[in-house]
Structures are given as C-alpha cells and as structure tokens.
Scaffold this motif. Structure first.
Motif, PDB file in Angstrom:
ATOM      1  N   PRO A 113       0.816  -1.229   0.000  1.00  0.00           N
ATOM      2  CA  PRO A 113       0.000   0.000   0.000  1.00  0.00           C
ATOM      3  C   PRO A 113       0.843   1.270   0.000  1.00  0.00           C
ATOM      4  O   PRO A 113       1.660   1.474   0.871  1.00  0.00           O
ATOM      5  N   GLY A 114       0.605   2.163  -0.945  1.00  0.00           N
ATOM      6  CA  GLY A 114      -0.166   2.270  -2.178  1.00  0.00           C
ATOM      7  C   GLY A 114      -1.615   2.729  -2.017  1.00  0.00           C
ATOM      8  O   GLY A 114      -2.385   2.208  -1.235  1.00  0.00           O
ATOM      9  N   ILE A 115      -1.951   3.820  -2.808  1.00  0.00           N
ATOM     10  CA  ILE A 115      -3.280   4.418  -2.763  1.00  0.00           C
ATOM     11  C   ILE A 115      -4.348   3.418  -3.168  1.00  0.00           C
ATOM     12  O   ILE A 115      -5.319   3.188  -2.428  1.00  0.00           O
ATOM     13  N   ASP A 116      -4.217   2.814  -4.354  1.00  0.00           N
ATOM     14  CA  ASP A 116      -5.287   1.916  -4.798  1.00  0.00           C
ATOM     15  C   ASP A 116      -5.301   0.631  -3.983  1.00  0.00           C
ATOM     16  O   ASP A 116      -6.358   0.023  -3.799  1.00  0.00           O
ATOM     17  N   ASP A 117      -4.146   0.206  -3.471  1.00  0.00           N
ATOM     18  CA  ASP A 117      -4.129  -0.926  -2.530  1.00  0.00           C
ATOM     19  C   ASP A 117      -5.000  -0.612  -1.318  1.00  0.00           C
ATOM     20  O   ASP A 117      -5.762  -1.471  -0.848  1.00  0.00           O
ATOM     21  N   ALA A 118      -4.841   0.598  -0.780  1.00  0.00           N
ATOM     22  CA  ALA A 118      -5.577   0.965   0.423  1.00  0.00           C
ATOM     23  C   ALA A 118      -7.078   0.873   0.206  1.00  0.00           C
ATOM     24  O   ALA A 118      -7.823   0.378   1.070  1.00  0.00           O
ATOM     25  N   ILE A 119      -7.550   1.338  -0.950  1.00  0.00           N
ATOM     26  CA  ILE A 119      -8.982   1.265  -1.254  1.00  0.00           C
ATOM     27  C   ILE A 119      -9.421  -0.194  -1.340  1.00  0.00           C
ATOM     28  O   ILE A 119     -10.466  -0.589  -0.804  1.00  0.00           O
ATOM     29  N   ALA A 120      -8.625  -1.014  -2.012  1.00  0.00           N
ATOM     30  CA  ALA A 120      -8.946  -2.438  -2.137  1.00  0.00           C
ATOM     31  C   ALA A 120      -8.998  -3.113  -0.773  1.00  0.00           C
ATOM     32  O   ALA A 120      -9.887  -3.936  -0.489  1.00  0.00           O
ATOM     33  N   ILE A 121      -8.049  -2.772   0.098  1.00  0.00           N
ATOM     34  CA  ILE A 121      -7.992  -3.389   1.419  1.00  0.00           C
ATOM     35  C   ILE A 121      -9.190  -2.967   2.264  1.00  0.00           C
ATOM     36  O   ILE A 121      -9.820  -3.796   2.940  1.00  0.00           O
ATOM     37  N   LEU A 122      -9.515  -1.681   2.249  1.00  0.00           N
ATOM     38  CA  LEU A 122     -10.678  -1.219   3.013  1.00  0.00           C
ATOM     39  C   LEU A 122     -11.945  -1.945   2.556  1.00  0.00           C
ATOM     40  O   LEU A 122     -12.768  -2.366   3.379  1.00  0.00           O
ATOM     41  N   TYR A 123     -12.108  -2.093   1.251  1.00  0.00           N
ATOM     42  CA  TYR A 123     -13.270  -2.798   0.721  1.00  0.00           C
ATOM     43  C   TYR A 123     -13.285  -4.251   1.208  1.00  0.00           C
ATOM     44  O   TYR A 123     -14.309  -4.750   1.687  1.00  0.00           O
TER      45      TYR A 123
END
Length: 295
Positions: A9-19
């Motif tokens: 993580p990584g911006i888009d990783d963070a979104i994926a992880i939160l989801y």
C-alpha cells in the motif's frame, strides 16, 4: 470466502484493502506485505494503519524487502513518500505479527484444508514466488490466485510492462508459469475503471470512515503533478478490481490467453494459458465498491 491479501500500500491498494476488510462476504485472514510502490517498512506500516481505520483485526506479516535479484524501484511520484498520497490514517493499533510472510503463508496453507484459501495479490509477486520456490507442494493447496498485473493488448505503464510484473519479472514468471489456478487482472481491464467528482461525493455521503477515506485517497489520485490541474477522472482504480472480481466475477469479461512473462516483465505470446480480465462493467463495479466501503 477466506483470503489473504498480499500488498504494497499504495493508494489503490488501500482502497482495495478497506473494501475487502469491511465486506461481510470476505474473511481476510491476514495481510502480507512486500516492497513495491514504496519500501517494506512503509508498506507494512500502511497495512497496519488501514486495518486500524477499518476496525478489523487482520494480522500483518512483513515479507520481501526487494525483488528477486534486483533493486527496488518505488513509485513515489504517484503514491507520495508516505504511500497514501498524504491522506491521514490513524496510528497502527498493533505491530506486525511477524517478519516472515512466506513462512506464515506456508504455515496457514498447510494447516487449512486444501483449496480453501484465496490469495488476493495487489503487488509485485515476490512473496508468492518465494512461496512456490520454497514449498511447491504447499503452493498447490491455494484455492486460487487473483492478481492485479500485466498489460496484454494495452501499452504498459513501466516500460513495456505494468508495474507489478515489471518490478519483479523473475517473480512474475515463477507465479504465472506455475500452473496454479490464477486469474490476472491487467491494465486492459483496470484502465476502464475510474472515478469522477460525483462518485467522491457519493462515497463521502455515506458517512462511513472507510468510504470517506477512500474518497480522500481517490481525490489524491486525481492529481497528475503538484503543478497540474485535476482532470475529470481519477487514475485507474487498479487494485480494487481484485476483491471485486472475487465477489462479482460476472462484472468482468474473462479470456484465456497463451502468454509468458519476459525479462522486462512484459506479457508476450507464450505457452502458458492464463485467464485474464479484458473488460469490466465499470458502472456496476463503482456501485459495488461504494456498497462494500459503506458496510
């Protein structure tokens, strides 16, 4: 659906992880981290921060600090020095569970029944390649691998290749050529999945911390450089496609291509049949992403 997230993580990783952490139909057993978008110490701290914001206990195991036989090549221009685009996250509530991600993967896969654990791969595939090399029979116990990476018909974003595969081509070749159950989500699909200002408003209107944080992350993803005005759409939301595919495969157009990974991390014609996502229903994916982040 038990799964382990391998991430940098990584911006888009963070979104994926939160989801993934918040979705009631996913059971994230742990996260393993790797150097990629930024160095290992930062990716590991970020994974812990994201789990703290999501208010979900997900042990984090630190993994490979560098590619196989290559120097790291972080992407600070997009993700920033903190990896999260300057978006504030809470301090981690816990410390890393271990500094041996591969050892953890071997242990949990051997303890679980075969073909019961998925791997969601959002990063260079160094940890997974080391798993396959160290314990090939254990790797066969993985139910399936869903990985964001590669560019099939699209041009790459790191030379001829895409960042996750090109950052560690040797690892990518080991994983993609191993004959495991693998679905690859390349730039051909992820470049179709973006967000606009209205979508950020929709996320923030939920009032849920994971959705609001994701809106802030996507907002940071609009900026090309500090001197350039924001465009009408964000950069592609690459990594959220992985958990979205796990739950909504009907929203992806899947093809089988015969490919291999070359020394630069580019996908070229080859002998390995690989299941790849070549298109998405972007509107439906945006709706599903918002629903999951608001859980």
């Amino acid at each position: 659906m038990p799964a382990i997230i391998d991430t940098d993580p990584g911006i888009d990783d963070a979104i994926a992880i939160l989801y993934a952490l918040r979705h009631p139909d996913l059971d994230i057993a742990a996260m393993t981290t790797v150097a990629g978008n930024i160095g290992l110490s930062v990716t590991t701290a970020n994974a812990l921060k994201i789990a703290t914001l999501a208010d979900v206990h997900a042990p984090v195991h630190a993994g490979a600090p560098a590619p196989l036989g290559r120097d790291p090549r972080p992407e600070l221009g997009i993700h920033g020095n903190d990896g999260l685009g300057g978006v504030t996250f809470p301090d981690p509530a816990t410390r890393p569970a271990s500094e041996d991600a591969v050892g953890y993967l071997i242990s949990i896969l051997n303890q679980a029944d075969p073909q019961t654990i998925d791997l969601f791969c959002l990063a260079p595939l160094t940890n997974i390649a080391q798993l396959i090399t160290r314990a090939p029979d254990t790797a066969k116990r993985i139910r399936r691998i869903i990985a964001m990476g590669g560019a099939v018909d699209e041009p790459g974003n790191m030379g001829r290749g895409e960042f996750n595969l090109a950052h560690d081509p040797e690892a990518a070749a080991i994983v993609l050529h191993a004959g495991l159950d693998l679905t690859l989500i390349p730039l051909d699909a992820t470049r179709q999945f973006r967000a606009d200002a209205a979508y950020l408003h929709t996320l923030r209107a939920t009032g849920k911390p994971p959705a609001v944080a994701s809106a802030d992350l996507i907002d940071a993803y609009f900026v090309q450089t500090e001197h350039q005005a924001k465009g009408s759409e964000s950069r592609p939301l690459h990594d959220p496609c992985v958990p979205l595919y796990a739950l909504h495969p009907d929203l992806f157009r899947i093809e089988t291509r015969h490919l291999q990974v070359d020394h630069d991390g580019a996908l070229i014609a080859g002998p390995h049949p690989i299941r790849v996502a070549m298109g998405v229903d972007a509107d439906a994916l945006r709706a599903r992403l918002c629903e999951g982040l608001a859980c």
